[in-house]
Write an enzyme that holds these catalytic residues in place. Structure first.
Site, PDB file in Angstrom:
ATOM      1  N   LEU A 143      34.385  66.367  66.160  1.00  0.00           N
ATOM      2  CA  LEU A 143      34.876  66.194  64.806  1.00  0.00           C
ATOM      3  C   LEU A 143      34.881  64.700  64.536  1.00  0.00           C
ATOM      4  O   LEU A 143      35.142  63.900  65.442  1.00  0.00           O
ATOM      5  CB  LEU A 143      36.301  66.746  64.653  1.00  0.00           C
ATOM      6  N   ASP A 144      34.597  64.310  63.305  1.00  0.00           N
ATOM      7  CA  ASP A 144      34.684  62.894  62.967  1.00  0.00           C
ATOM      8  C   ASP A 144      36.100  62.384  63.233  1.00  0.00           C
ATOM      9  O   ASP A 144      37.072  63.144  63.172  1.00  0.00           O
ATOM     10  CB  ASP A 144      34.347  62.678  61.489  1.00  0.00           C
ATOM     11  N   LYS A 145      36.210  61.106  63.500  1.00  0.00           N
ATOM     12  CA  LYS A 145      37.508  60.512  63.824  1.00  0.00           C
ATOM     13  C   LYS A 145      38.559  60.864  62.789  1.00  0.00           C
ATOM     14  O   LYS A 145      39.699  61.221  63.126  1.00  0.00           O
ATOM     15  CB  LYS A 145      37.359  58.987  63.939  1.00  0.00           C
ATOM     16  N   ARG A 263      30.148  66.342  54.637  1.00  0.00           N
ATOM     17  CA  ARG A 263      30.334  65.169  53.795  1.00  0.00           C
ATOM     18  C   ARG A 263      29.036  64.797  53.082  1.00  0.00           C
ATOM     19  O   ARG A 263      29.036  64.495  51.877  1.00  0.00           O
ATOM     20  CB  ARG A 263      30.830  64.002  54.646  1.00  0.00           C
TER      21      ARG A 263
END
Length: 345
Positions: A143-145, A263
């Site tokens: 997962l992105d930060k 995104r």
């Protein structure tokens, strides 16, 4: 130092230079920039169709088989850190975490510590799969930060292999919740006129648009015409806000799991995520269409409004069907309350 062999294949229409093709088709999470790939080629660490590659500008063959030898830090060089974890499930083979926003998954340039890997090393000790590489023990997906939500890690090599196979065949259920600018509407001719965009039953928007590195910014991904990786996102409006609609809460399903996929795809169709510093642009919500303070709250939201709400898979050892959910974190819940007109409390 230890070594890891990265193995993958180029697509049917790779970029015209080898270094560009490698950067476009390397597995997500490999963190290989073109400059690093050029160094690896110069060091003789890249093999293409069994032969050592020497020229980063060489024209690659479609579908070529690639092997890259990477030197990795020994796990002993990584520090176990007592970072609290919200554990949803743990057994001898897997651990499922509700990851908070702000916690990077694994060490990388600029984030050498304070990651989920460091926390898992403290929590699990030596019982983490090593297949992910010494810098990514146990990590099967990312997962992105600044994306919150459910993530699974492997505690045994057999679990790692079994989970990786499920992610590769797209049999893992991954449902995200996102707050976006505007309200996607399948009846809008502009939206349906975009390549790769279609409507499925139940008001589901399907976006199939290949992703690759943005040629102007190596930190960003972009929808590309050639040389990208297949990427499919489905989205459905769960709730809209404002009159006319200025924002919407979406449920998004991933068929593939590319870097920044939701995104990029939502920005591509003109409905970027609120708070997204890379792809959200400078767009602001129309204050007159929303309750008092809602537009300001959205403009001040400090991260992409994205949450991995559901993760479903078969246990890689027992075969049992497993499904985990994570409630919206307080910051997104407060944002939605403000958009509804209920304030942040």
């Amino acid at each position: 130092m230890t070594e890891e062999i990265l193995h993958f294949y180029l697509g049917a229409e790779p970029p015209s230079r080898l270094d560009k093709a490698l950067a476009a088709h390397a597995p997500d999470g490999a963190s290989l920039s073109r400059s690093r790939l050029a160094r690896l080629i110069a060091e003789g660490a890249v093999r293409v169709d069994g032969a050592t590659a020497r020229d980063p500008a060489a024209r690659p063959a479609p579908g070529a088989e690639v092997e890259i030898t990477l030197e990795l830090r020994a796990r002993d060089d990584l520090g176990a850190e007592a970072i609290p974890l919200d554990v949803l499930h743990e057994d001898a083979d897997v651990i499922v975490i509700d990851k908070p926003a702000g916690l990077a998954v694994h060490p990388a340039p600029g984030t050498p510590a304070g990651t989920l890997v460091n926390a898992l090393m403290w929590h699990c000790g030596d019982s983490l799969s090593g297949i992910g590489g010494e810098e990514r023990p146990g990590i099967v997906h990312r997962l992105d930060k600044n994306t919150s939500g459910v993530i699974v890690a492997a505690k045994s090599d057999r679990a790692h292999q079994g989970l990786a196979a499920q992610f590769a065949t797209h049999s893992v259920e991954r449902l995200y919740r996102a707050v976006v600018h505007g309200r996607p509407d399948a009846a809008e001719p502009r939206l349906m006129g975009l390549p790769g965009v279609s409507e499925e039953p139940g008001g589901v928007l399907r976006i199939e648009a290949p992703l690759g590195r943005n040629p102007h910014d190596r930190q960003r991904q972009a929808v590309v015409k050639s040389g990208g990786k297949r990427a499919v996102t489905r989205a459905r409006v769960a709730e809209s806000f404002g009159t006319p609609p200025a924002a919407a809460l979406l449920e998004c399903w991933l068929e593939t799991g590319r870097t920044h996929q939701i995104r990029v795809h939502m920005a591509h169709v003109g409905h970027g995520l609120i708070g997204d510093p890379l792809y959200g642009g400078r767009r602001r919500l129309a204050a007159r269409a929303l309750p008092a303070g809602a537009a300001e709250a959205a403009a001040a939201f400090p991260r992409q409004a994205l949450h991995a709400a559901v993760l479903g898979f078969r246990h890689p050892v027992s075969g049992e069907a497993m499904r985990f959910t994570a409630p919206l974190p307080p910051d997104m819940a407060a944002l939605l309350a403000t958009l509804r007109g209920g304030g942040a409390g």
